[in-house]
Write an enzyme that holds these catalytic residues in place. Structure first.
Site, short mmCIF file in Angstrom:
data_model
loop_
_atom_site.label_atom_id
_atom_site.label_comp_id
_atom_site.label_asym_id
_atom_site.label_seq_id
_atom_site.Cartn_x
_atom_site.Cartn_y
_atom_site.Cartn_z
N HIS A 129 -18.03 35.28 -107.39
CA HIS A 129 -18.40 36.39 -106.51
C HIS A 129 -17.27 37.40 -106.34
O HIS A 129 -17.49 38.50 -105.85
CB HIS A 129 -18.88 35.88 -105.14
CG HIS A 129 -17.83 35.31 -104.25
ND1 HIS A 129 -17.61 33.96 -104.13
CD2 HIS A 129 -16.95 35.89 -103.41
CE1 HIS A 129 -16.65 33.74 -103.25
NE2 HIS A 129 -16.23 34.91 -102.80
N ASP A 143 -20.01 29.14 -108.77
CA ASP A 143 -19.21 30.24 -108.21
C ASP A 143 -17.79 30.22 -108.73
O ASP A 143 -16.84 30.47 -108.00
CB ASP A 143 -19.21 30.19 -106.68
CG ASP A 143 -18.72 31.50 -106.06
OD1 ASP A 143 -18.75 32.53 -106.75
OD2 ASP A 143 -18.28 31.48 -104.90
N SER A 147 -10.71 34.28 -101.27
CA SER A 147 -11.60 33.80 -102.32
C SER A 147 -10.88 33.70 -103.66
O SER A 147 -10.27 34.66 -104.12
CB SER A 147 -12.80 34.74 -102.48
OG SER A 147 -13.88 34.28 -101.73
#
Length: 520
Positions: A150, A180, A257
């Protein structure tokens, strides 16, 4: 008279001396008062600091943390992207209070296209250009970097900033939306890197450090512990996604992230991915993808550029203390089969609802999440051997796994007009289509000719070039085109690896766009 003058003079002298003496006395008193005041304002000496022997354990811990942070930080990178995000797309739908560390409410701040057009073709979400910020970790000296899918999803440009402020352009090697995870690469050698650790050996309470770039504050390190292990997939919108997440109280926030979660040995044990919070910022619950999933996924992405997950075709849940007795299980351990899809590999192998899977290829299966993870790492076509308890009787079942999704997506992936290569579905500019476009855009000129864009594959060269439904391709590499077949033939004749120049009529005007082939 003279005697009287001398007497006056003597008296005046005494008065002057008395005055001077008075001034002198007053000055002395003032000096004494000032000295006393200054002496009273001076602080007393502070208590002595604790000696090293008294806090030796803390100093040793501090030194260890400093050594660990200094070792890992150079291998952590800041990832910035320019990307296209679908306004209607959300991989986190159905997950209240769950925040990924990237997106419209995070460090992203781009403004997208405010214009929308509607045709009788299949509706496609409009894109907007965004500038995003995430993290990554270098796993090899030759520049391979792990991050989240993402973080780079839809990216048309990826840049990596090192801790020494050097900036490198990065190439996407491969991405896997299901886990992911993504791998990008920078050119060069002898980069600092972090080795993989074994997340299967983790225990709650162990010390961990989280690295990343939260809220744009580059190269941040936080310290905490493993709070829990094997947390399930919280995404109710797609139960195919594997869980087994590591939960930690090391502070992680938007921008983390793709950052590293490491153990006390400086080994990578997880990739920071999301947090659960009512406020959208850290509240003591951060989650990371364990290296049990990261390492094999990364190896496949580097080797093949993509991951094709295997599946059995069953719905599973945990064996719990509450339901174990109903299946005559002595321990609350295993994966309980709650549904078997017709014609799926599990059905072909004879699995039934109510079966409890306890082993896969000789490895104990503790819960449904572990089975899902183990199966997902197999390659389609492999035969796996399951140990199953059915009606209190143990048995062995051999299952030949198939590719997850099967034929799903073939409608989008293949088209006679070259959609698979350039990401375009084309149609002829017939009178009916021209009238439809004319009703939506009165500026459509009769002189416009070529092929109308009916569909664009997200992330394709056409998508990256900004082509949309309703655009008309009039030329390819400076050669005029009259129909969809002309455009398809011209695009297919472009040598592999080379760009294509197209003249596109859109929004009342024509512009040249360059289609860059997808990098392998």
């Amino acid at each position: 008279m003279k005697k009287w003058l001398n007497s006056c003079k003597t008296a005046m002298t005494r008065r002057l001396m008395a005055g001077a003496l008075a001034v002198a006395v007053v000055g002395t008193v003032a000096t004494l008062n000032f000295t006393k005041s200054a002496t009273a304002a001076a602080p007393a000496p502070a208590a002595a600091a604790l000696d090293d022997n008294s806090v030796g354990a803390l100093l040793t811990l501090d030194h260890a943390m400093e050594t660990l942070a200094a070792r890992v930080t150079p291998a952590v990178v800041n990832v910035t992207v320019v990307s296209k995000a679908h306004e209607q797309q959300s991989s986190m739908e159905g997950m209240p209070d769950m925040q990924q560390f990237f997106g419209p409410d995070g460090p992203f701040g781009g403004q997208g296209n405010q214009f929308g057009r509607h045709f009788n073709f299949r509706q496609q979400p409009q894109d907007r250009i965004e500038h995003g910020l995430g993290s990554g970790v270098i796993i090899s000296p030759d520049g391979y970097i792990v991050t989240n899918n993402h973080v780079i999803d839809g990216a048309v440009d990826i840049r990596v900033t090192m801790s020494n402020r050097e900036v490198y352009p990065a190439k996407l090697v491969g991405a896997d939306p299901l886990t992911d995870l993504a791998v990008i690469k920078i050119k060069g050698n002898n980069f600092p890197s972090v080795p993989f650790g074994n997340s299967a050996s983790l225990r709650p309470g162990q010390t961990v450090l989280a690295f990343g770039n939260p809220y744009g504050f580059q190269f941040t390190v936080t310290r905490g512990i493993i709070s829990a292990l094997n947390r399930p997939n919280p995404d109710a919108s797609d139960r195919r996604k594997p869980g087994e997440f590591i939960q930690t109280d090391a502070a992680i926030n938007p921008g983390n992230s793709g950052g590293a979660l490491v153990n006390a040995h400086g080994e990578l044990i997880g990739i920071n991915t999301f947090l659960i919070s009512g406020s959208g910022s850290f509240s003591g619950m951060g989650f990371a993808i364990p290296t049990q999933i990261v390492e094999p996924t990364v190896e496949t992405l580097i080797r093949d550029g993509k991951v094709t997950h295997a599946f059995i075709g069953i719905s599973i849940s945990d064996v719990t203390p509450d339901n174990a007795r109903f299946f005559n299980m002595n321990k609350a351990q295993g994966a309980l089969v709650s549904d078997v899809q017709p014609d799926a590999p599990g059905a072909k192998a004879g699995l039934r609802t109510g079966d409890v899977i306890t082993e896969l290829d000789g490895k104990p299966v503790n819960d449904a999440g572990q089975l899902q993870m183990l199966v997902g790492q197999k390659r389609p076509g492999e035969t796996i051997h399951l140990e199953v308890v059915r009606d209190s009787k143990p048995m062995s079942v051999a299952v030949t796994v198939e590719a997850l999704g099967g034929d799903k997506g073939t409608e989008v992936a293949g088209n006679e007009h070259g959609k698979g290569r350039w990401g375009l579905k084309l149609g002829d500019l017939t009178p009916d289509v021209r009238n439809e476009l004319q009703s939506q855009d009165p500026q459509l000129q009769k002189s416009v000719h070529g092929a109308v864009v009916e569909d664009v594959v997200p992330g394709s060269p056409a998508d990256n070039a900004g082509l949309q439904q309703g655009d008309v391709i009039m030329e390819v590499n400076r050669h005029s085109t009259k129909s969809a077949s002309d455009v398809a033939q011209a695009l297919s004749s472009v040598p592999s690896g080379q760009d294509a120049l197209v003249l596109v009529w859109s929004n009342g005007g024509s512009t040249f766009r360059v289609l860059h082939p997808t990098q392998g």
